[in-house]
Each structure stands twice: as structure tokens, then as C-alpha cells.
Design a protein around this motif. Structure first.
Motif, mmCIF file in Angstrom:
data_model
loop_
_atom_site.group_PDB
_atom_site.id
_atom_site.type_symbol
_atom_site.label_atom_id
_atom_site.label_comp_id
_atom_site.label_asym_id
_atom_site.label_seq_id
_atom_site.Cartn_x
_atom_site.Cartn_y
_atom_site.Cartn_z
ATOM 1 N N LYS A 48 0.807 -1.215 0.000
ATOM 2 C CA LYS A 48 0.000 0.000 0.000
ATOM 3 C C LYS A 48 0.840 1.265 0.000
ATOM 4 O O LYS A 48 0.462 2.286 -0.587
ATOM 5 N N SER A 49 2.014 1.219 0.623
ATOM 6 C CA SER A 49 2.866 2.407 0.697
ATOM 7 C C SER A 49 3.696 2.619 -0.562
ATOM 8 O O SER A 49 4.369 3.647 -0.692
ATOM 9 N N ASP A 50 3.678 1.677 -1.489
ATOM 10 C CA ASP A 50 4.459 1.810 -2.709
ATOM 11 C C ASP A 50 3.912 2.953 -3.557
ATOM 12 O O ASP A 50 2.689 3.103 -3.693
ATOM 13 N N PRO A 51 4.787 3.777 -4.145
ATOM 14 C CA PRO A 51 4.299 4.925 -4.914
ATOM 15 C C PRO A 51 3.519 4.547 -6.165
ATOM 16 O O PRO A 51 2.826 5.404 -6.737
ATOM 17 N N SER A 52 3.592 3.298 -6.596
ATOM 18 C CA SER A 52 2.837 2.857 -7.769
ATOM 19 C C SER A 52 1.574 2.085 -7.385
ATOM 20 O O SER A 52 0.886 1.557 -8.263
ATOM 21 N N PHE A 53 1.250 2.053 -6.099
ATOM 22 C CA PHE A 53 0.123 1.243 -5.638
ATOM 23 C C PHE A 53 -1.185 1.642 -6.314
ATOM 24 O O PHE A 53 -2.017 0.792 -6.629
ATOM 25 N N GLY A 54 -1.368 2.917 -6.554
ATOM 26 C CA GLY A 54 -2.626 3.377 -7.131
ATOM 27 C C GLY A 54 -2.702 3.286 -8.641
ATOM 28 O O GLY A 54 -3.738 3.609 -9.235
ATOM 29 N N VAL A 55 -1.618 2.814 -9.281
ATOM 30 C CA VAL A 55 -1.573 2.763 -10.738
ATOM 31 C C VAL A 55 -2.048 1.391 -11.226
ATOM 32 O O VAL A 55 -1.557 0.350 -10.765
ATOM 33 N N LEU A 56 -2.963 1.377 -12.160
ATOM 34 C CA LEU A 56 -3.441 0.140 -12.768
ATOM 35 C C LEU A 56 -2.341 -0.401 -13.673
ATOM 36 O O LEU A 56 -1.964 0.238 -14.653
ATOM 37 N N HIS A 57 -1.801 -1.584 -13.337
ATOM 38 C CA HIS A 57 -0.684 -2.104 -14.122
ATOM 39 C C HIS A 57 -0.559 -3.616 -13.979
ATOM 40 O O HIS A 57 -1.109 -4.211 -13.046
ATOM 41 N N PRO A 67 -15.595 -14.648 1.839
ATOM 42 C CA PRO A 67 -15.179 -13.769 2.945
ATOM 43 C C PRO A 67 -13.698 -13.864 3.286
ATOM 44 O O PRO A 67 -13.122 -12.905 3.805
ATOM 45 N N ASP A 68 -13.065 -15.019 3.017
ATOM 46 C CA ASP A 68 -11.635 -15.139 3.298
ATOM 47 C C ASP A 68 -10.802 -14.345 2.297
ATOM 48 O O ASP A 68 -9.752 -13.795 2.649
ATOM 49 N N TYR A 69 -11.263 -14.293 1.049
ATOM 50 C CA TYR A 69 -10.482 -13.707 -0.035
ATOM 51 C C TYR A 69 -10.884 -12.275 -0.382
ATOM 52 O O TYR A 69 -10.103 -11.559 -1.023
ATOM 53 N N SER A 70 -12.068 -11.856 0.005
ATOM 54 C CA SER A 70 -12.543 -10.528 -0.392
ATOM 55 C C SER A 70 -11.633 -9.383 0.067
ATOM 56 O O SER A 70 -11.512 -8.375 -0.654
ATOM 57 N N PRO A 71 -10.945 -9.473 1.230
ATOM 58 C CA PRO A 71 -10.045 -8.370 1.611
ATOM 59 C C PRO A 71 -8.859 -8.192 0.663
ATOM 60 O O PRO A 71 -8.168 -7.161 0.728
ATOM 61 N N LEU A 72 -8.618 -9.166 -0.212
ATOM 62 C CA LEU A 72 -7.504 -9.051 -1.159
ATOM 63 C C LEU A 72 -7.820 -8.114 -2.313
ATOM 64 O O LEU A 72 -6.910 -7.700 -3.044
ATOM 65 N N VAL A 73 -9.081 -7.774 -2.494
ATOM 66 C CA VAL A 73 -9.480 -6.876 -3.585
ATOM 67 C C VAL A 73 -9.220 -5.435 -3.176
ATOM 68 O O VAL A 73 -9.646 -4.989 -2.105
ATOM 69 N N VAL A 74 -8.515 -4.709 -4.034
ATOM 70 C CA VAL A 74 -8.150 -3.322 -3.761
ATOM 71 C C VAL A 74 -9.005 -2.400 -4.607
ATOM 72 O O VAL A 74 -9.108 -2.569 -5.829
ATOM 73 N N ASP A 99 -12.126 -0.313 -6.314
ATOM 74 C CA ASP A 99 -13.298 -0.778 -7.058
ATOM 75 C C ASP A 99 -12.831 -1.714 -8.170
ATOM 76 O O ASP A 99 -12.777 -1.337 -9.333
ATOM 77 N N ARG A 100 -12.447 -2.938 -7.760
ATOM 78 C CA ARG A 100 -11.942 -3.951 -8.699
ATOM 79 C C ARG A 100 -10.700 -3.460 -9.440
ATOM 80 O O ARG A 100 -10.484 -3.777 -10.605
ATOM 81 N N ARG A 101 -9.875 -2.719 -8.736
ATOM 82 C CA ARG A 101 -8.663 -2.203 -9.366
ATOM 83 C C ARG A 101 -7.590 -3.282 -9.463
ATOM 84 O O ARG A 101 -6.905 -3.401 -10.461
ATOM 85 N N ARG A 102 -7.436 -4.045 -8.394
ATOM 86 C CA ARG A 102 -6.519 -5.176 -8.419
ATOM 87 C C ARG A 102 -6.892 -6.146 -7.317
ATOM 88 O O ARG A 102 -7.606 -5.790 -6.379
ATOM 89 N N VAL A 103 -6.405 -7.368 -7.448
ATOM 90 C CA VAL A 103 -6.504 -8.334 -6.367
ATOM 91 C C VAL A 103 -5.090 -8.785 -6.038
ATOM 92 O O VAL A 103 -4.281 -9.049 -6.927
ATOM 93 N N ILE A 104 -4.775 -8.805 -4.754
ATOM 94 C CA ILE A 104 -3.443 -9.128 -4.268
ATOM 95 C C ILE A 104 -3.371 -10.618 -3.961
ATOM 96 O O ILE A 104 -4.325 -11.215 -3.446
ATOM 97 N N ALA A 105 -2.258 -11.254 -4.272
ATOM 98 C CA ALA A 105 -2.075 -12.676 -4.000
ATOM 99 C C ALA A 105 -2.126 -12.941 -2.497
ATOM 100 O O ALA A 105 -1.698 -12.110 -1.690
#
Length: 395
Positions: free
Chosen positions: A150-159, A216-223, A225-231
Motif C-alpha cells: 500500500k505504501s508503494d508509490p505505484s500502488f494506485g496505478v493500474l498495471h 469472505p476469506d479472499y474478499s479483503p484481497l481486492v483493492v 473498485d476492482r482495481r486489483r486483487v493481491i495474491a
């Protein structure tokens, strides 16, 4: 053969290592240039790369970054729009303390790929923040974006990325969801044969996000509005995912193989193992004992499941890592399992990886680091490559 997994594990930590595999790009329908014999002499190994933009985003919103390691010199660098490799320098940090290595999609026509190992990043709407730093030896090294931090400067970029190694033995490439997923990509390779992989089914991206959001276990991985899902492994590290998720399954596996032989067959032969009195899975044939893994070890295919490049313990650990993620260890004592219908049937399994295999047209994906076991990774190779194509596919 190079070791893809060593990079995939390394990329899961800090973003300083130069990739061993990586390539992706997406974008406009700009055709790769055809090289003449003279062109190839001037740029050894130059492989024409073309890009197709089916995303619905305008070409003006797409930026490409080709970064990695020169296979001859070992230097970290980036590819410029003319297809040449340029080593990274500290003085490249000119854009607010970051580099500006972007190749606009409009300038990617005729781009070629030199001999190197790395990644092509695709960014939509905004720039990615790569930074050149000094490594432990005082040499320039490139710090990569970490879309799961989350603190990475590219976190908000769709890539997103594709990984590759291109050298004088051929072209080896794959799409990857090992760390995160944002942008649906597909790759195609022409040479000795025509090959492609990575393309999602129509509506596949929504299928992925729906599956994650509805669990419910996996939903917190979504960042966002469907911008990315984290492993999930990165989710454990960031507090988004339960660190004990796989623990009940791991306990069942360890209990079963305390009284039953586990057989793992690799190119080196069949190895028989059983959990010993010390709580380790001990094999014959010179395989190093394997400690009981943690949930994090399973998702990262690391720790107790680390696979050394030794031809003996490494392949056994890789097969076990795949079997844990696919949840096949309670179904049979003979591994690897090669039938996809046998995967992901236990209530506890890597649902993040499973949905990518369900959502892709060919059933192949790189959802975890050992997803290539039994040939289920979105990976292709060619020993006489003539052209490479990357597509940003419909959202």
C-alpha cells in the motif's frame, strides 16, 4: 533451463532483484517491425515485438516499461524505444526522484527486444515509479513497483506484467498472477510453431473479482473498485488474509503421511517419503527432509517448500508446493497429479489461483510459483523465435 521460480519468489519480497523472467506489454495495434539480416547484425538478438490494445482504454493512456538484466553482462537496465538496452544509472532519477523509462504506446511500433531477462510492465492512466538505487556492492540497481504494498508509490496505478527470458537459446515467456492481478494480458510467440496463452474468457476479469469478493476469506484481497486483487501470500504479510488459512489442511496431510508413504516422481526418479518422529517429511534418494510448512510457505512456495536448483530436492519441493495449493495430497499418495479435474476440490485450497485457471481460455495460469508443475502455467517458449506479441485484452 533457467529457473523461473527463483525470480518469482524474489519478486515476492523487495523489488530490487533483476527479473529472470518477465515480459508483458499491451497496447495499441502497432505492428512489430520485420528485421533484415543487416538489422540483426547491428542489434544482436533483436526480436520484433508487437502490441495489441483491446482494453477499451485509449492508446494515449498506455505506457510500456521494459526492464531487466542483460544476459551477457549481468547489468540491470531498460529498453529504449529504439530497442537498445541501456544500463540504469543513479542520474536516471529525474522525475521527482524516480525514473521516466516509459515508452508511450504510440512510439512502440517497430520495437524490438534484445537479449535480456526481465519484465515488460503495462501501466494505464498514470506512470509507474521505478527508482534506481545502489545495491550492496555499490552498483546501480532498479527498484521495481510493488502493487501489493500500500505504501508503494505505484500502488494506485493500474498495471500488470508479463515475464520473459530472451537469449541465444530462444524466447521463454509467461503471464503471471503470482503477486497480483489488475490487467488481463495475453501473449503469442511465433517461430518453430505458433503459440499463445494467457487470454481470459469473455467476462473473465469479472469472474476473477466476483469469486474473490464472494468469498469472505479472499474478499479483503481486492483493492479499490476492482482495481486489483493481491495474491494471498502478500495478503498475509499486509494483514489482509488469515495466516492460518491452510493450517487445518496441512495438519491433515502431516497426519496422513505419518502412517502412509508419499511417492513423488520427478525426472530423477521416484522418491518415497514419510513424516518421521521429528515431524519432518523424510524421503529416500538424497532428498533433503522437508519441515511442516506454514500457510505462508504454501502460498509463496517458499520457506519449508523452497526448491533449490539441485535436481533432487528442488523438483520434489516444487511438486509438493503445487499439491498443497491444488489440495491434492489427501486424494492420492502418488504425485504429481496431472488431471486438472482433481485440483481445488478440497474446501481449503488456493482459490486465488483456481479462479484464474477457470477464467482463462486454455485453463493455464501462473497463480502461484509452482503452477508450472504438470504444465498448467501460462508459459510458452520457442528456440527459434521470429516475433512476439502481447495483447491487453478486454476488461
Amino acid at each position: 533451463m533457467f529457473d523461473r521460480r527463483s525470480f518469482l519468489r524474489g519478486a515476492g519480497g523487495a523489488a530490487l532483484a533483476a527479473p529472470i523472467l518477465g515480459s508483458a506489454a499491451c497496447g495499441a495495434s502497432t505492428g512489430g517491425a520485420k528485421l533484415t539480416a543487416g538489422d540483426k547484425a547491428a542489434s544482436a538478438g533483436a526480436l520484433p515485438v508487437s502490441f495489441t490494445n483491446e482494453s477499451g482504454y485509449p492508446d494515449s493512456a498506455v505506457r510500456l516499461y521494459i526492464v531487466g538484466t542483460d544476459t551477457a553482462t549481468g547489468k540491470q537496465g531498460r529498453v529504449k524505444a529504439d530497442g537498445t538496452f541501456a544500463p540504469v544509472r543513479l542520474s536516471d532519477n529525474t522525475d521527482g526522484g524516480y525514473t521516466d523509462y516509459a515508452i508511450p504506446l504510440s512510439e512502440a511500433g517497430g520495437l524490438t527486444l534484445p537479449f535480456m531477462s526481465g519484465r515488460i510492465y503495462l501501466a494505464l492512466e498514470d506512470k509507474l515509479r521505478f527508482k534506481v538505487v545502489e545495491d550492496g556492492n555499490g552498483n546501480p540497481a532498479l527498484q521495481y513497483p510493488a502493487g501489493w504494498v500500500k505504501s508503494d508509490p505505484s500502488f494506485g496505478v493500474l498495471h500488470d506484467t508479463v515475464e520473459f527470458t530472451h537469449d541465444d537459446s530462444g524466447m521463454y515467456c509467461n503471464t503471471s498472477m503470482v503477486d497480483q492481478f489488475s490487467v488481463p494480458l495475453a501473449i503469442a510467440l511465433s517461430g518453430e510453431q505458433e503459440q499463445s496463452t494467457g487470454r481470459l474468457k469473455p467476462g473473465g476479469r469479472d469472474m476473477v473479482f466476483d469469486a474473490m469478493l464472494n468469498d469472505p476469506d479472499y474478499s479483503p484481497l481486492v483493492v479499490g473498485d476492482r482495481r486489483r486483487v493481491i495474491a494471498p501470500g502478500h495478503g498475509i504479510d499486509s494483514g489482509r488474509f488469515a495466516a492460518d488459512y491452510f493450517d487445518p489442511y496441512i495438519e491433515q496431510v502431516w497426519s496422513r503421511y505419518s502412517g502412509t508413504d508419499l511417492k513423488v516422481t520427478t525426472n530423477a526418479g521416484t522418491f518415497t517419503g514419510r513424516v518421521n518422529g521429528s515431524g519432518q517429511l523424510a524421503f529416500d534418494g538424497g532428498v533433503a527432509p522437508i519441515a511442516k510448512p506454514s500457510t505462508r510457505d504454501v502460498f509463496f512456495c517458499d520457506g519449508a517448500l523452497v526448491a533449490p536448483n539441485d535436481g533432487i530436492t528442488g523438483p520434489v519441493a516444487a511438486i509438493l508446493g503445487a499439491a498443497f495449493n491444488r489440495a491434492t495430497l489427501l486424494n492420492t499418495a502418488d504425485h504429481p497429479v496431472a488431471e486438472a479435474s482433481a485440483f481445488y476440490n478440497n474446501d481449503i485450497h488456493n482459490k486465488y489461483a483456481a479462479v484464474f485457471h477457470e477464467a482463462t481460455e486454455d485453463g493455464r495460469a501462473y497463480g502461484f510459483a509452482f503452477d508450472d508443475v504438470s504444465g498448467f502455467a501460462s508459459y510458452i517458449q520457442d528456440h527459434a523465435p521470429a516475433s512476439f506479441e502481447v495483447s491487453l485484452t478486454p476488461f
